[in-house]
Design a protein around this motif. Structure first.
Motif, PDB file in Angstrom:
ATOM      1  N   LEU A  67     -86.999 -71.351 -34.895  1.00 11.60           N
ATOM      2  CA  LEU A  67     -86.264 -71.490 -33.631  1.00 11.60           C
ATOM      3  C   LEU A  67     -84.979 -70.672 -33.643  1.00 11.60           C
ATOM      4  CD1 LEU A  67     -86.808 -75.288 -32.924  1.00 11.60           C
ATOM      5  CD2 LEU A  67     -87.692 -73.361 -31.576  1.00 11.60           C
ATOM      6  N   LYS A  68     -84.326 -70.587 -34.791  1.00  8.07           N
ATOM      7  CA  LYS A  68     -83.122 -69.761 -34.903  1.00  8.07           C
ATOM      8  C   LYS A  68     -83.460 -68.288 -34.719  1.00  8.07           C
ATOM      9  CE  LYS A  68     -80.413 -72.906 -37.724  1.00  8.07           C
ATOM     10  NZ  LYS A  68     -79.879 -73.219 -39.053  1.00  8.07           N
ATOM     11  N   ALA A  69     -84.578 -67.842 -35.270  1.00  6.28           N
ATOM     12  CA  ALA A  69     -85.006 -66.452 -35.099  1.00  6.28           C
ATOM     13  C   ALA A  69     -85.305 -66.163 -33.630  1.00  6.28           C
ATOM     14  CB  ALA A  69     -86.239 -66.171 -35.962  1.00  6.28           C
ATOM     15  N   GLU A  70     -85.971 -67.103 -32.966  1.00  6.25           N
ATOM     16  CA  GLU A  70     -86.264 -66.950 -31.538  1.00  6.25           C
ATOM     17  C   GLU A  70     -84.970 -66.845 -30.740  1.00  6.25           C
ATOM     18  OE1 GLU A  70     -88.223 -69.405 -27.793  1.00  6.25           O
ATOM     19  OE2 GLU A  70     -87.793 -70.445 -29.666  1.00  6.25           O
ATOM     20  N   TYR A  71     -84.041 -67.732 -30.993  1.00  8.82           N
ATOM     21  CA  TYR A  71     -82.765 -67.759 -30.271  1.00  8.82           C
ATOM     22  C   TYR A  71     -82.014 -66.442 -30.470  1.00  8.82           C
ATOM     23  CZ  TYR A  71     -78.181 -69.255 -28.640  1.00  8.82           C
ATOM     24  OH  TYR A  71     -76.998 -69.352 -27.955  1.00  8.82           O
ATOM     25  N   ALA A  72     -81.948 -65.977 -31.709  1.00  9.27           N
ATOM     26  CA  ALA A  72     -81.232 -64.731 -32.007  1.00  9.27           C
ATOM     27  C   ALA A  72     -81.870 -63.553 -31.273  1.00  9.27           C
ATOM     28  CB  ALA A  72     -81.225 -64.484 -33.513  1.00  9.27           C
ATOM     29  N   PHE A  73     -83.191 -63.506 -31.240  1.00 12.92           N
ATOM     30  CA  PHE A  73     -83.890 -62.414 -30.565  1.00 12.92           C
ATOM     31  C   PHE A  73     -83.626 -62.447 -29.066  1.00 12.92           C
ATOM     32  CE2 PHE A  73     -87.579 -60.466 -28.517  1.00 12.92           C
ATOM     33  CZ  PHE A  73     -87.672 -59.266 -29.211  1.00 12.92           C
ATOM     34  N   LYS A  74     -83.747 -63.611 -28.469  1.00  9.65           N
ATOM     35  CA  LYS A  74     -83.601 -63.739 -27.020  1.00  9.65           C
ATOM     36  C   LYS A  74     -82.193 -63.403 -26.532  1.00  9.65           C
ATOM     37  CE  LYS A  74     -87.235 -66.920 -25.741  1.00  9.65           C
ATOM     38  NZ  LYS A  74     -87.563 -68.200 -25.113  1.00  9.65           N
ATOM     39  N   HIS A  75     -81.214 -63.548 -27.381  1.00  5.22           N
ATOM     40  CA  HIS A  75     -79.828 -63.337 -26.970  1.00  5.22           C
ATOM     41  C   HIS A  75     -79.304 -61.963 -27.367  1.00  5.22           C
ATOM     42  CE1 HIS A  75     -80.263 -67.624 -26.332  1.00  5.22           C
ATOM     43  NE2 HIS A  75     -79.332 -67.459 -25.417  1.00  5.22           N
ATOM     44  N   GLN A  76     -80.185 -60.973 -27.353  1.00  6.62           N
ATOM     45  CA  GLN A  76     -79.812 -59.589 -27.632  1.00  6.62           C
ATOM     46  C   GLN A  76     -80.199 -58.728 -26.430  1.00  6.62           C
ATOM     47  OE1 GLN A  76     -80.939 -57.913 -31.540  1.00  6.62           O
ATOM     48  NE2 GLN A  76     -82.064 -59.821 -31.802  1.00  6.62           N
ATOM     49  N   PRO A  77     -79.526 -57.621 -26.250  1.00  9.45           N
ATOM     50  CA  PRO A  77     -79.975 -56.687 -25.213  1.00  9.45           C
ATOM     51  C   PRO A  77     -81.291 -56.040 -25.639  1.00  9.45           C
ATOM     52  CG  PRO A  77     -78.127 -55.774 -26.441  1.00  9.45           C
ATOM     53  CD  PRO A  77     -78.312 -57.185 -26.924  1.00  9.45           C
ATOM     54  N   ARG A  78     -82.018 -55.497 -24.690  1.00 10.32           N
ATOM     55  CA  ARG A  78     -83.320 -54.884 -24.978  1.00 10.32           C
ATOM     56  C   ARG A  78     -83.224 -53.846 -26.097  1.00 10.32           C
ATOM     57  NH1 ARG A  78     -88.514 -53.966 -23.021  1.00 10.32           N
ATOM     58  NH2 ARG A  78     -89.328 -51.924 -23.595  1.00 10.32           N
ATOM     59  N   ARG A  79     -82.193 -53.025 -26.079  1.00 13.79           N
ATOM     60  CA  ARG A  79     -82.048 -51.981 -27.095  1.00 13.79           C
ATOM     61  C   ARG A  79     -82.082 -52.576 -28.504  1.00 13.79           C
ATOM     62  NH1 ARG A  79     -76.838 -49.303 -26.237  1.00 13.79           N
ATOM     63  NH2 ARG A  79     -77.814 -48.797 -24.269  1.00 13.79           N
ATOM     64  N   ALA A  80     -81.389 -53.690 -28.705  1.00 11.41           N
ATOM     65  CA  ALA A  80     -81.367 -54.340 -30.019  1.00 11.41           C
ATOM     66  C   ALA A  80     -82.731 -54.941 -30.358  1.00 11.41           C
ATOM     67  CB  ALA A  80     -80.287 -55.413 -30.055  1.00 11.41           C
ATOM     68  N   LYS A  81     -83.424 -55.468 -29.357  1.00 14.30           N
ATOM     69  CA  LYS A  81     -84.762 -56.020 -29.585  1.00 14.30           C
ATOM     70  C   LYS A  81     -85.725 -54.923 -30.031  1.00 14.30           C
ATOM     71  CE  LYS A  81     -84.198 -59.679 -26.177  1.00 14.30           C
ATOM     72  NZ  LYS A  81     -84.599 -60.174 -24.857  1.00 14.30           N
ATOM     73  N   VAL A  82     -85.663 -53.775 -29.348  1.00 14.12           N
ATOM     74  CA  VAL A  82     -86.527 -52.650 -29.696  1.00 14.12           C
ATOM     75  C   VAL A  82     -86.211 -52.161 -31.108  1.00 14.12           C
ATOM     76  CG1 VAL A  82     -87.083 -50.247 -29.121  1.00 14.12           C
ATOM     77  CG2 VAL A  82     -86.969 -51.981 -27.312  1.00 14.12           C
ATOM     78  N   THR A  83     -84.921 -52.072 -31.445  1.00 11.65           N
ATOM     79  CA  THR A  83     -84.517 -51.657 -32.792  1.00 11.65           C
ATOM     80  C   THR A  83     -85.082 -52.613 -33.835  1.00 11.65           C
ATOM     81  OG1 THR A  83     -82.514 -50.588 -31.984  1.00 11.65           O
ATOM     82  CG2 THR A  83     -82.541 -51.228 -34.308  1.00 11.65           C
ATOM     83  N   PHE A  84     -84.960 -53.918 -33.595  1.00  9.52           N
ATOM     84  CA  PHE A  84     -85.508 -54.929 -34.512  1.00  9.52           C
ATOM     85  C   PHE A  84     -87.003 -54.713 -34.709  1.00  9.52           C
ATOM     86  CE2 PHE A  84     -87.902 -58.879 -34.907  1.00  9.52           C
ATOM     87  CZ  PHE A  84     -87.349 -59.437 -36.049  1.00  9.52           C
ATOM     88  N   LEU A  85     -87.728 -54.548 -33.623  1.00  8.68           N
ATOM     89  CA  LEU A  85     -89.177 -54.384 -33.709  1.00  8.68           C
ATOM     90  C   LEU A  85     -89.546 -53.096 -34.442  1.00  8.68           C
ATOM     91  CD1 LEU A  85     -90.055 -55.690 -30.163  1.00  8.68           C
ATOM     92  CD2 LEU A  85     -90.667 -56.781 -32.338  1.00  8.68           C
ATOM     93  N   ARG A  86     -88.851 -52.011 -34.156  1.00  7.69           N
ATOM     94  CA  ARG A  86     -89.136 -50.741 -34.832  1.00  7.69           C
ATOM     95  C   ARG A  86     -88.857 -50.844 -36.324  1.00  7.69           C
ATOM     96  NH1 ARG A  86     -86.925 -46.714 -30.098  1.00  7.69           N
ATOM     97  NH2 ARG A  86     -88.806 -46.857 -28.835  1.00  7.69           N
ATOM     98  N   GLN A  87     -87.817 -51.582 -36.703  1.00 10.22           N
ATOM     99  CA  GLN A  87     -87.518 -51.784 -38.118  1.00 10.22           C
ATOM    100  C   GLN A  87     -88.622 -52.575 -38.817  1.00 10.22           C
ATOM    101  OE1 GLN A  87     -83.661 -53.649 -37.865  1.00 10.22           O
ATOM    102  NE2 GLN A  87     -82.583 -51.691 -37.970  1.00 10.22           N
ATOM    103  N   HIS A  88     -89.411 -53.293 -38.035  1.00  9.00           N
ATOM    104  CA  HIS A  88     -90.521 -54.072 -38.578  1.00  9.00           C
ATOM    105  C   HIS A  88     -91.871 -53.396 -38.321  1.00  9.00           C
ATOM    106  CE1 HIS A  88     -87.315 -57.077 -38.724  1.00  9.00           C
ATOM    107  NE2 HIS A  88     -88.027 -57.619 -39.703  1.00  9.00           N
ATOM    108  N   GLY A  89     -91.827 -52.095 -38.025  1.00  7.06           N
ATOM    109  CA  GLY A  89     -93.054 -51.319 -37.901  1.00  7.06           C
ATOM    110  C   GLY A  89     -93.792 -51.435 -36.589  1.00  7.06           C
ATOM    111  N   VAL A  90     -93.150 -51.957 -35.564  1.00  6.31           N
ATOM    112  CA  VAL A  90     -93.803 -52.126 -34.265  1.00  6.31           C
ATOM    113  C   VAL A  90     -93.362 -51.006 -33.339  1.00  6.31           C
ATOM    114  CG1 VAL A  90     -94.097 -53.643 -32.272  1.00  6.31           C
ATOM    115  CG2 VAL A  90     -93.834 -54.635 -34.558  1.00  6.31           C
TER     116      VAL A  90
END
Length: 96
Positions: A67-90
């Motif tokens: 739930l903490k991971a979900e909360y942290a993800f949801k409270h970021q701008p799209r650019r940060a979400k995309v960066t997170f996903l790209r860092q994880h190979g998506v």
């Protein structure tokens, strides 16, 4: 009842919606949750953005951690979400 050999699994997941937006969520059953989203019985956000595709998930040892991971993800701008996903190979397509 959850036993040591049948331990509950908790997941944070990310969906790519038909309009190229990203949705983060929490579940204990990824397959069932994806089916719920695509049937229109998932989150209100995804109801009008179907079909959705699960592009990322990560298992956590506790419900709280997921739930903490979900909360942290949801409270970021799209650019940060995309960066997170790209860092994880998506690979995330550009938003239209």
């Amino acid at each position: 009842m959850v036993t040591a050999t049948n331990k509950q699994k908790y997941y944070f997941y990310v969906l790519l919606c038909a309009d190229q937006t990203l949705y983060g969520g929490f579940t204990t059953d990824r397959k069932h949750r994806l089916a719920m989203h695509n049937s229109g019985r998932g989150a209100r956000y995804t109801r009008t953005r179907r079909p959705v595709k699960m592009i990322y998930s990560e298992e956590y040892p506790t419900k709280s951690a997921a739930l903490k991971a979900e909360y942290a993800f949801k409270h970021q701008p799209r650019r940060a979400k995309v960066t997170f996903l790209r860092q994880h190979g998506v690979i995330v397509p550009e938003k239209r």
